[in-house]
Design a protein around this motif. Sequence first.
Motif, short mmCIF file in Angstrom:
data_model
loop_
_atom_site.label_atom_id
_atom_site.label_comp_id
_atom_site.label_asym_id
_atom_site.label_seq_id
_atom_site.Cartn_x
_atom_site.Cartn_y
_atom_site.Cartn_z
N THR A 352 74.81 43.53 85.54
CA THR A 352 74.18 43.07 84.46
C THR A 352 73.60 44.45 83.66
OG1 THR A 352 73.69 41.01 85.12
CG2 THR A 352 72.71 41.66 83.25
N LEU A 353 72.66 45.03 84.38
CA LEU A 353 72.36 46.25 83.76
C LEU A 353 73.26 47.41 83.27
CD1 LEU A 353 69.52 47.11 86.28
CD2 LEU A 353 69.34 46.04 83.81
N GLU A 354 74.53 47.42 84.01
CA GLU A 354 75.42 48.14 83.51
C GLU A 354 75.97 47.86 82.28
OE1 GLU A 354 79.11 50.96 85.14
OE2 GLU A 354 78.14 49.66 86.62
N ARG A 355 76.36 46.69 82.24
CA ARG A 355 77.04 46.04 80.99
C ARG A 355 76.27 46.08 79.91
NH1 ARG A 355 79.28 39.99 82.00
NH2 ARG A 355 79.96 40.38 80.02
N GLN A 356 74.81 46.09 79.86
CA GLN A 356 73.90 46.40 78.87
C GLN A 356 73.76 47.78 78.62
OE1 GLN A 356 70.45 44.01 80.21
NE2 GLN A 356 71.60 41.99 79.53
N GLY A 357 74.37 48.62 79.42
CA GLY A 357 74.06 50.09 79.15
C GLY A 357 72.67 50.50 79.65
N LEU A 358 71.99 49.88 80.51
CA LEU A 358 70.76 50.28 80.90
C LEU A 358 70.72 50.73 82.43
CD1 LEU A 358 68.80 46.90 79.80
CD2 LEU A 358 68.66 49.00 78.61
N LEU A 359 71.87 50.61 83.18
CA LEU A 359 71.83 51.27 84.33
C LEU A 359 71.36 52.69 84.39
CD1 LEU A 359 72.24 50.04 87.36
CD2 LEU A 359 74.38 50.79 87.41
N ASP A 360 71.81 53.45 83.59
CA ASP A 360 71.67 54.83 83.57
C ASP A 360 70.74 55.41 82.33
OD1 ASP A 360 73.10 55.62 86.05
OD2 ASP A 360 74.97 55.42 84.70
N ASN A 361 70.03 54.55 81.74
CA ASN A 361 69.30 54.73 80.73
C ASN A 361 67.83 55.32 80.89
OD1 ASN A 361 66.88 54.00 78.60
ND2 ASN A 361 68.81 53.66 77.55
N PRO A 362 67.52 56.61 80.67
CA PRO A 362 66.40 57.36 81.52
C PRO A 362 65.14 56.43 80.99
CG PRO A 362 67.81 58.86 80.19
CD PRO A 362 68.49 57.71 80.02
N GLY A 363 65.12 56.09 79.83
CA GLY A 363 63.65 55.39 79.64
C GLY A 363 63.60 54.01 80.13
N TYR A 364 64.83 53.18 80.33
CA TYR A 364 64.67 51.81 81.06
C TYR A 364 64.28 52.54 82.46
CZ TYR A 364 66.08 47.85 83.53
OH TYR A 364 65.70 46.70 84.35
N LEU A 365 65.02 53.30 82.93
CA LEU A 365 64.74 53.52 84.36
C LEU A 365 63.32 54.01 84.73
CD1 LEU A 365 68.11 55.38 85.31
CD2 LEU A 365 67.60 53.01 85.82
N GLU A 366 62.73 54.67 83.91
CA GLU A 366 61.57 55.21 84.07
C GLU A 366 60.43 54.04 83.93
OE1 GLU A 366 58.14 58.24 82.20
OE2 GLU A 366 60.33 58.18 81.49
N GLN A 367 60.65 53.35 83.05
CA GLN A 367 59.87 52.09 82.85
C GLN A 367 60.05 51.07 84.06
OE1 GLN A 367 60.52 49.79 79.36
NE2 GLN A 367 58.80 48.56 79.73
N ALA A 368 61.14 50.96 84.61
CA ALA A 368 61.49 49.90 85.88
C ALA A 368 61.44 50.50 86.99
CB ALA A 368 62.76 49.49 85.48
N GLY A 369 61.05 51.81 87.09
CA GLY A 369 60.85 52.54 88.64
C GLY A 369 62.10 52.57 89.16
N ARG A 370 63.41 52.58 88.56
CA ARG A 370 64.57 52.56 89.34
C ARG A 370 65.08 53.97 89.37
NH1 ARG A 370 66.73 47.12 89.26
NH2 ARG A 370 68.71 48.21 89.70
N GLN A 371 66.09 53.82 90.17
CA GLN A 371 66.95 55.53 90.35
C GLN A 371 68.17 55.19 89.66
OE1 GLN A 371 65.65 58.34 91.91
NE2 GLN A 371 63.88 57.28 92.34
N SER A 372 68.75 56.36 88.98
CA SER A 372 69.98 56.45 88.30
C SER A 372 71.13 56.10 89.30
CB SER A 372 70.16 57.50 87.54
OG SER A 372 71.44 57.71 87.09
N GLN A 373 72.17 55.38 88.78
CA GLN A 373 73.39 55.34 89.85
C GLN A 373 74.33 56.40 89.81
OE1 GLN A 373 73.91 52.30 91.83
NE2 GLN A 373 71.51 52.28 91.35
N ASP A 374 74.08 57.40 88.88
CA ASP A 374 74.97 58.45 88.41
C ASP A 374 74.66 59.59 89.49
OD1 ASP A 374 77.06 59.57 87.21
OD2 ASP A 374 76.02 60.56 85.57
N GLY A 375 75.44 60.50 89.70
CA GLY A 375 75.38 61.82 90.51
C GLY A 375 75.28 61.14 91.99
N ALA A 376 75.55 60.32 92.36
CA ALA A 376 75.54 60.19 93.87
C ALA A 376 76.37 61.12 94.77
CB ALA A 376 75.82 58.70 94.41
N PRO A 377 75.78 61.89 95.60
CA PRO A 377 76.45 62.91 96.39
C PRO A 377 77.91 62.33 97.03
CG PRO A 377 74.75 62.49 97.79
CD PRO A 377 74.70 61.57 96.43
#
Length: 446
Positions: A352-377
């Motif tokens: 749901t977050l990815e469909r809304q464009g929020l999964l990697d949104n820096p502002g949303y991630l900081e507010q929600a205390g989540r880690q970005s899904q991008d750049g996984a090794p």
Amino acid sequence: MTAELNTALRSHLLRPDGDEDICLATYSVSTGARRVTHLIDDVLLPGREDRIVHGNATIRGEYVLREATAAAAAGRGLAILHSHPRGRGWQQLSRYDHDAERSYATLVREVTGLPLIGLTLAGGDGAWSARSWDTTEPTWSESVRVVGGRLEVSWNDALVPKPAAQAAQARTVSAWGEAAQADMARLKVLVVGVGSVGLDVALRLAASGVQHVGVMDADVVERRNLDRLVGATRWDARLRRRKVAVAARLARRAATADEFTVEQHAFSLCTQQGVAAALDYDVIFSCVDRPWPRAVLSSIAYADLIPVIDGGLDLAPHPQGGILRASARFQTVVPGNPCLACSRQINMSEVTLERQGLLDNPGYLEQAGRQSQDGAPNVAAFSATVIAGLLEQFVVLTAARRWEVGPPIQHIFSLQTRRTLEYTTGSACSMEGRLLAGDRRVSLVG
């Protein structure tokens, strides 16, 4: 059709006395970019007065009209199925069978708005044949697919000729025989995501003799990809060539089939165009690391009955150097196995977050205390394990014949061991609950 429905139909149509038998079934429609698939979704066994068995089998008009009316109310089409108890392979229509099906084709179309589908079961080897009565003459299908722990395909050799084994395939054919090789080679196989895993999968499918491979990816090659895209060059990165173009080039070089086609889909799966293209294939490899496309593929596996082979790598570096954790997972999504959400390969809230464009949104991630899904090794050395697991699943599904794909498998690098992950379907699973929905699937794309 599912393996479960196939078993039910065989039980009815193959009589102990050796006579032919007949029944009706409903179907849903799955519409791809170029291919239309009819999904048998319910068996309508005849009552005592609905058909006459006399060596051959005759169906009564009242039975056809009754079930066609019910099918129309449910938004489904109607199919007539009968058996040739001693037949083998793709069956043609006798004059009697041709006239019998044609006599009901107009009635069924007028009642349901969909063509009558005819299927014949060959009792000698369990092969199916199928045709669609769009006009006063049947249009023959290319194949009939039975999907379960194995993918069993009955091929119409007149439309999809059996390929001759090539000298370059001698070692491959020796592993499972010419018959299994011919069936596997005719499959249309799509690889979604041609990064470190998907690129190698596409090449090995081509080398194994698969005649038609599709590659889907919207990205381009960058310099930072070169340690994982084996075969891509610095010139590809400098020109920012599309990944699908690089994959197509390398697949053509690796191909051993006499007639090989690689189709490039340079767009996202998470679009109407992407889903339509995917529905033209018989097997799909999920080589993506994002939750949204994985959810779309998981939905297709059930709604449209296309096996999806999924794999991924979980790799985290240790803050003080070295590796904190590393594991690989692979599984085949088919009816009878849990979907990617129920097996915890994806989290639907992240979809749901990815469909809304929020999964990697820096502002949303900081507010929600989540880690970005991008750049996984991800590294080529560990990706090789995922590649091997995915291709192993493909062989079991299509060529091993007596084996079946099972629950998800996890390879734990630190222990150098594998384990089976036992998951069950959630009570409110929306994906598995839409089995055989076809075009009535719940859309996950924009």
